[in-house]
Motif scaffolding. Structure first.
Motif, PDB file in Angstrom:
ATOM      1  N   PRO A   1       7.830   1.134   5.661  1.00 44.98           N
ATOM      2  CA  PRO A   1       6.584   1.811   6.045  1.00 44.98           C
ATOM      3  C   PRO A   1       6.071   2.783   4.990  1.00 44.98           C
ATOM      4  O   PRO A   1       4.882   3.121   4.988  1.00 44.98           O
ATOM      5  N   ILE A   2       6.943   3.236   4.106  1.00 46.21           N
ATOM      6  CA  ILE A   2       6.483   4.093   3.011  1.00 46.21           C
ATOM      7  C   ILE A   2       5.672   3.290   2.002  1.00 46.21           C
ATOM      8  O   ILE A   2       4.666   3.769   1.472  1.00 46.21           O
TER       9      ILE A   2
ATOM     10  N   ILE B   1       0.753  12.178   7.439  1.00 49.74           N
ATOM     11  CA  ILE B   1       1.484  13.367   7.846  1.00 49.74           C
ATOM     12  C   ILE B   1       0.789  14.643   7.385  1.00 49.74           C
ATOM     13  O   ILE B   1       0.882  15.694   8.028  1.00 49.74           O
ATOM     14  N   VAL B   2       0.040  14.561   6.260  1.00 49.13           N
ATOM     15  CA  VAL B   2      -0.660  15.751   5.766  1.00 49.13           C
ATOM     16  C   VAL B   2      -2.174  15.627   5.923  1.00 49.13           C
ATOM     17  O   VAL B   2      -2.898  16.610   5.706  1.00 49.13           O
TER      18      VAL B   2
ATOM     19  N   GLU C   1       3.044  14.036  -4.034  1.00 51.71           N
ATOM     20  CA  GLU C   1       3.515  12.865  -3.300  1.00 51.71           C
ATOM     21  C   GLU C   1       4.970  13.036  -2.844  1.00 51.71           C
ATOM     22  O   GLU C   1       5.335  12.613  -1.740  1.00 51.71           O
ATOM     23  N   ALA C   2       5.779  13.668  -3.688  1.00 48.94           N
ATOM     24  CA  ALA C   2       7.175  13.903  -3.322  1.00 48.94           C
ATOM     25  C   ALA C   2       7.262  14.828  -2.109  1.00 48.94           C
ATOM     26  O   ALA C   2       8.066  14.596  -1.194  1.00 48.94           O
TER      27      ALA C   2
ATOM     28  N   LYS D   1       0.855  -1.185   0.000  1.00 52.39           N
ATOM     29  CA  LYS D   1       0.000   0.000   0.000  1.00 52.39           C
ATOM     30  C   LYS D   1       0.890   1.233   0.000  1.00 52.39           C
ATOM     31  O   LYS D   1       1.075   1.895   1.028  1.00 52.39           O
ATOM     32  N   PRO D   2       1.477   1.567  -1.141  1.00 52.52           N
ATOM     33  CA  PRO D   2       2.420   2.682  -1.185  1.00 52.52           C
ATOM     34  C   PRO D   2       1.812   3.986  -0.665  1.00 52.52           C
ATOM     35  O   PRO D   2       0.706   4.373  -1.058  1.00 52.52           O
ATOM     36  N   LEU D   3       2.536   4.616   0.257  1.00 48.65           N
ATOM     37  CA  LEU D   3       2.230   5.941   0.812  1.00 48.65           C
ATOM     38  C   LEU D   3       0.983   5.982   1.694  1.00 48.65           C
ATOM     39  O   LEU D   3       0.575   7.065   2.130  1.00 48.65           O
TER      40      LEU D   3
END
Length: 569
Positions: free
Chosen positions: A368-369, A284-285, A318-319, A276-278
């Motif tokens: 985790p990312i 965090i946002v 995303e970056a 599950k990328p990101l």
């Protein structure tokens, strides 16, 4: 004894700065754990008190110590009829063995083991300094950075909430807060020992297997940095044609991992990772307690709904999100790691010993990312704990190398700036773990009931399904394993969070308990009733002829099923 004291006094005199750093670290780290598990009276409320995550996590471990290891196979203290599997219980079984002469499990967990950990950890950090040939200067930096460095969570609090308070644990656990997770802290000792063994004589490489067994018995997440360091030194041994040493290393590692799997993880129902990328990074946002950005979140959702997955705008969002995740979690360590990478590119030979550190940091951060964990989805963040720890070591070497070329005045300026950067969060940590209004407790009357329950023959205990209430009493705040922890008895069901983490299929049992606890009561030997809190069990115990009251005080009554268990669990 006198010689030992004299030698210690000489060491302190020779290096006062290191002694001050270690003394301050010892006080800070012990404040986080040692006060918990003891009896206090605050504003007339007397009982056993717990601060922070100890009110949940420590009680789970105490339940394991008090109940799980008295039978084979080991039984699950919070779910009757289920065996303990798929869990890193090595520290718990060690403490259990130490309780056999009659020492209190709570005393060992909250008092003895943290002090022992600090001595071992400080010693191993000192040995690592010697391995890096850094001398007194590197030792000072290493102790300072490893013990006191924190995240940039304080910047989130200042810029988003207008206060520096509340930065502890934002965005993720590090520093002295790790004392709420002793298993993780001990695994750091094992990781340091593994690094020292690999960097030392190849004749000691047979010890890698036992260290892997111990590390995995403490924390599964330990596997990533451990395997990377082993792979690095295996490759180096092959390049230098040390084939015999390579065979010993790989054979020992394989046996250690295999033994750990069979002992701790065989039969596990879950704990794996899901791609599950990101998913975790987005918090965090998206979380209003973090670096919340409504514009970024809405814009990302809009582009994704349109299906423009390769949109440059989406990739830029995303970056930025990934950068915020790294920046706020790693703090000053992010800058230092980048600096060390630059040094390695410029002078690889001088810094090649840091390569496995950097690779481990990168891999343990990527997990985790890119992945979430089955059960408790955000638990993959624990891989990041190891990345942050290793980054602290790299950061210490970065500042040592940079400041060794600077005048003393500039070095002093750098140190003062770092102290000012670390101090607020560490001060708040002390405040959190000493505040009387930030604590939960088990009352003296419940401890009296639990002590009586402990004296009864073994059997399953049932109590009402957990209902959260706004009181200072721990049983009203968290669904924990406190009954097992203080009575040594197995619960019919308790601590839903831990059951979810271990992926034990408990949902149907919990639903039945919530629907009609009285109908399930015959499945248990004992019924534990908290007066005024047991909405279902209290009235049916009073009217049923199948139960005999064994204990009664102002807050708790304990009943025994006169026919014992009438059905199989």
């Amino acid at each position: 004894m006198r010689e030992t004291i004299a030698r210690l006094r000489d060491c302190i005199k020779k290096d006062i700065i290191t002694s001050v750093i270690l003394s301050a670290a010892f006080l800070l780290y012990m404040i986080v754990i040692v006060p918990s598990g003891s009896r206090y009276c605050f504003d007339g409320a007397c009982g056993i008190y717990f601060w922070g995550a100890h009110e949940h996590d420590a009680l789970w471990h105490l339940a394991l110590i008090e109940h799980a290891f008295r039978t084979w196979p080991f039984s699950m203290p919070i779910y009757a009829g289920h065996t303990l599997a798929g869990y890193n219980f090595l520290l718990d079984i060690i403490i259990y063995v130490l309780t056999l002469p009659g020492i209190s499990a709570s005393f060992l967990y909250f008092k003895i083991q943290p002090i022992t950990w600090f001595v071992v950890f400080a010693y191993l950090l000192g040995r690592l300094t010697q391995a890096h040939q850094g001398g007194r200067g590197l030792a000072r930096w290493l102790y300072f950075i490893v013990f006191f460095s924190v995240s940039f969570g304080i910047l989130i609090r200042i810029f988003k909430h207008g206060t520096w308070l509340g930065s502890v644990g934002v965005p993720t656990m590090q520093g002295a807060l790790g004392m709420t997770n002793p298993q993780f802290m001990w695994s750091l000792c094992v990781l340091l020992a593994l690094i020292l063994i690999l960097r030392g004589s190849r004749r000691t490489w047979w010890m890698v297997g036992p260290l892997l067994f111990i590390g995995l018995g403490l924390k599964f997440y330990f596997i990533i940095p451990a395997v990377i360091f082993i792979a690095f030194y295996t490759l180096a041994a092959v390049i230098h044609r040390h084939f015999r040493s390579t065979f010993i290393l790989l054979a020992s590692a394989f046996l250690g991992i295999a033994a750990a799997y069979l002992m701790f993880y065989h039969g596990s129902a879950g704990g794996g990772l899901i791609w599950k990328p990101l998913e975790l990074v987005h918090q965090i946002v998206e979380d209003k307690d973090m670096w919340y950005s409504e514009v970024m979140v809405q814009e990302r959702y809009y582009i994704q709904q349109l299906g423009h997955m390769f949109s440059p705008r989406l990739w830029w969002i995303e970056a930025r999100t990934i950068f915020y995740f790294l920046f706020f979690n790693f703090g000053i360590r992010l800058i230092a790691v980048v600096g060390i990478i630059g040094m390695m590119i410029a002078h690889f030979t001088r810094h090649k010993h840091l390569l496995p550190f950097v690779i481990s940091i990168v891999v343990a951060t990527l997990i985790p990312i890119l992945f979430i964990q089955k059960g408790i989805w955000w638990n993959s963040i624990q891989f990041l704990y190891y990345a942050i720890f290793l980054a602290s070591i790299v950061t210490a070497e970065f500042f040592w190398r940079v400041t060794s070329k600077l005048p003393r005045l500039l070095v002093g300026t750098v140190v003062v700036m770092l102290i000012l950067m670390f101090l607020p969060t560490n001060i708040e940590m002390v405040h959190i773990f000493t505040r009387k209004d930030n604590v939960s407790y088990i009352s003296d009357t419940e401890i009296e009931a639990l002590t009586f329950l402990k004296s009864l023959p073994d059997g399953v205990v049932m109590t009402d399904a957990f209902v959260r209430r706004d009181t200072g009493m721990l049983p009203d705040i968290y669904d924990t394993a406190y009954i097992s922890a203080f009575s040594g008895k197995q619960m019919y069901i308790a601590n839903e969070t831990q059951l979810t983490l271990l992926q034990i299929p408990h949902v149907s049992r919990l639903a039945l308990l919530q629907e009609d606890a009285c109908a399930l009561a015959p499945l248990a030997h004992y019924v534990y009733v908290r007066k005024g809190k047991s909405a279902q069990l209290e009235p049916c115990m009073r009217t049923s002829e199948s139960y005999m009251r064994l204990f009664d005080n102002t807050d708790v009554s304990i009943w025994q099923n006169s026919s014992r268990i009438t059905k199989e669990l």
